[in-house]
Design a protein around this motif. Structure first.
Motif, short mmCIF file in Angstrom:
data_model
loop_
_atom_site.label_atom_id
_atom_site.label_comp_id
_atom_site.label_asym_id
_atom_site.label_seq_id
_atom_site.Cartn_x
_atom_site.Cartn_y
_atom_site.Cartn_z
N PHE A 43 0.83 -1.20 0.00
CA PHE A 43 0.00 0.00 0.00
C PHE A 43 0.87 1.26 0.00
CE2 PHE A 43 -2.50 3.27 2.27
CZ PHE A 43 -3.55 3.38 1.37
N ALA A 44 1.92 1.26 0.81
CA ALA A 44 2.84 2.40 0.84
C ALA A 44 3.52 2.59 -0.52
CB ALA A 44 3.88 2.22 1.93
N LYS A 45 3.91 1.49 -1.15
CA LYS A 45 4.53 1.58 -2.48
C LYS A 45 3.52 2.08 -3.51
CE LYS A 45 8.71 -0.09 -1.79
NZ LYS A 45 9.94 0.56 -2.18
N ALA A 46 2.27 1.61 -3.43
CA ALA A 46 1.24 2.08 -4.36
C ALA A 46 0.99 3.57 -4.16
CB ALA A 46 -0.05 1.28 -4.17
N MET A 47 0.96 4.02 -2.90
CA MET A 47 0.74 5.44 -2.63
C MET A 47 1.88 6.31 -3.15
SD MET A 47 -2.18 6.00 -1.19
CE MET A 47 -1.99 7.58 -0.43
N SER A 48 3.06 5.74 -3.26
CA SER A 48 4.20 6.49 -3.82
C SER A 48 4.40 6.17 -5.30
CB SER A 48 5.47 6.21 -3.02
OG SER A 48 5.81 4.86 -3.09
N ALA A 49 3.44 5.49 -5.90
CA ALA A 49 3.44 5.17 -7.34
C ALA A 49 4.65 4.35 -7.75
CB ALA A 49 3.31 6.43 -8.18
N LYS A 50 5.01 3.37 -6.91
CA LYS A 50 6.12 2.48 -7.22
C LYS A 50 5.63 1.04 -7.28
CE LYS A 50 9.49 5.45 -5.01
NZ LYS A 50 10.35 5.64 -3.86
N PRO A 51 6.20 0.25 -8.17
CA PRO A 51 5.81 -1.17 -8.20
C PRO A 51 6.36 -1.90 -6.98
CG PRO A 51 7.57 -0.72 -9.77
CD PRO A 51 7.18 0.60 -9.18
N TYR A 52 5.76 -3.02 -6.68
CA TYR A 52 6.19 -3.81 -5.51
C TYR A 52 5.87 -5.27 -5.76
CZ TYR A 52 6.55 -5.42 -0.68
OH TYR A 52 6.89 -6.09 0.46
N VAL A 53 6.81 -6.13 -5.43
CA VAL A 53 6.61 -7.58 -5.51
C VAL A 53 6.66 -8.12 -4.09
CG1 VAL A 53 7.54 -9.75 -6.38
CG2 VAL A 53 7.65 -7.69 -7.80
N TYR A 54 5.58 -8.80 -3.67
CA TYR A 54 5.56 -9.38 -2.34
C TYR A 54 6.68 -10.41 -2.21
CZ TYR A 54 0.78 -7.52 -1.70
OH TYR A 54 -0.31 -6.72 -1.57
N PRO A 55 7.46 -10.35 -1.14
CA PRO A 55 8.50 -11.36 -0.94
C PRO A 55 7.86 -12.75 -0.75
CG PRO A 55 8.74 -9.53 0.61
CD PRO A 55 7.45 -9.34 -0.10
N LEU A 56 8.52 -13.75 -1.21
CA LEU A 56 8.12 -15.16 -1.07
C LEU A 56 6.88 -15.55 -1.86
CD1 LEU A 56 8.64 -15.61 2.77
CD2 LEU A 56 10.26 -16.16 0.97
N ILE A 57 5.81 -14.77 -1.79
CA ILE A 57 4.53 -15.19 -2.37
C ILE A 57 4.15 -14.46 -3.64
CG2 ILE A 57 3.60 -15.90 -0.14
CD1 ILE A 57 1.98 -13.25 -0.15
N GLY A 58 4.83 -13.38 -3.97
CA GLY A 58 4.45 -12.57 -5.11
C GLY A 58 5.02 -13.06 -6.42
N PRO A 59 4.18 -13.05 -7.47
CA PRO A 59 4.71 -13.41 -8.77
C PRO A 59 5.61 -12.32 -9.31
CG PRO A 59 2.43 -12.70 -8.98
CD PRO A 59 2.77 -12.71 -7.52
N ARG A 60 6.63 -12.71 -10.02
CA ARG A 60 7.54 -11.73 -10.61
C ARG A 60 6.85 -11.05 -11.78
NH1 ARG A 60 9.46 -11.53 -6.36
NH2 ARG A 60 10.96 -12.99 -5.60
N ASN A 61 7.12 -9.78 -11.93
CA ASN A 61 6.50 -9.01 -13.01
C ASN A 61 7.34 -9.11 -14.28
OD1 ASN A 61 4.28 -8.01 -11.60
ND2 ASN A 61 5.57 -6.52 -10.60
N ASP A 62 6.66 -9.25 -15.38
CA ASP A 62 7.32 -9.30 -16.67
C ASP A 62 7.36 -7.93 -17.34
OD1 ASP A 62 7.62 -12.02 -16.35
OD2 ASP A 62 5.71 -12.45 -17.30
N ASP A 63 6.68 -6.95 -16.73
CA ASP A 63 6.60 -5.60 -17.31
C ASP A 63 7.91 -4.86 -17.19
OD1 ASP A 63 3.95 -6.11 -17.81
OD2 ASP A 63 3.30 -5.25 -15.90
#
Length: 136
Positions: A116-136
């Motif tokens: 949420f903090a990363k979204a509020m600062s308009a930055k992408p974020y990948v959850y550690p351990l459980i988040g899928p890696r982004n291909d973008d």
């Protein structure tokens, strides 16, 4: 009273900002306030924007959906463990419940708060351990 003018660099001017913040908010609401209802709203948001959203929004949508599915799977696993180890009347049931909430659930909430903090600062974020890696 002078108010500062918004600049072009303001996070809310980044394409996908609103969708990213909404996704992270719904993820946290699903974990803490309105389970099920917030998940349904998150699914609607995901189905609506998963292909057409800007990269920032797509990143946060993917992370929140993955985090929600992991949370649901963990909850099912804990309930299955409780049933297999003697049911809800067994004395060790509370040990499993407390362990789940102090480790798994609180970790998922922490990931959501950082997201949420990363979204509020308009930055992408990948959850550690459980988040899928982004291909973008």
């Amino acid at each position: 009273m002078n108010t500062p003018e918004r600049t072009a660099d303001a996070p809310s001017d980044v394409p996908g900002f609103g969708t990213a913040v909404a996704a992270e908010s719904l993820y946290l609401a699903n974990l803490m306030v309105a389970p099920g209802l917030a998940f349904a709203a998150l699914l609607v948001l995901w189905f609506k924007h998963r292909h057409s959203a800007p990269p920032l929004a797509r990143c946060h949508l993917r992370q929140t959906i993955a985090g929600t599915l992991w949370g649901g799977a963990l909850l099912v696993l804990v309930n299955a463990a409780i049933i297999l180890m003697g049911g809800y009347d067994a004395p060790h049931t509370w040990v499993l419940v407390i362990l789940y909430f102090t480790t798994c659930h609180s970790t998922l909430i922490l990931f959501g708060a950082i997201g949420f903090a990363k979204a509020m600062s308009a930055k992408p974020y990948v959850y550690p351990l459980i988040g899928p890696r982004n291909d973008d």
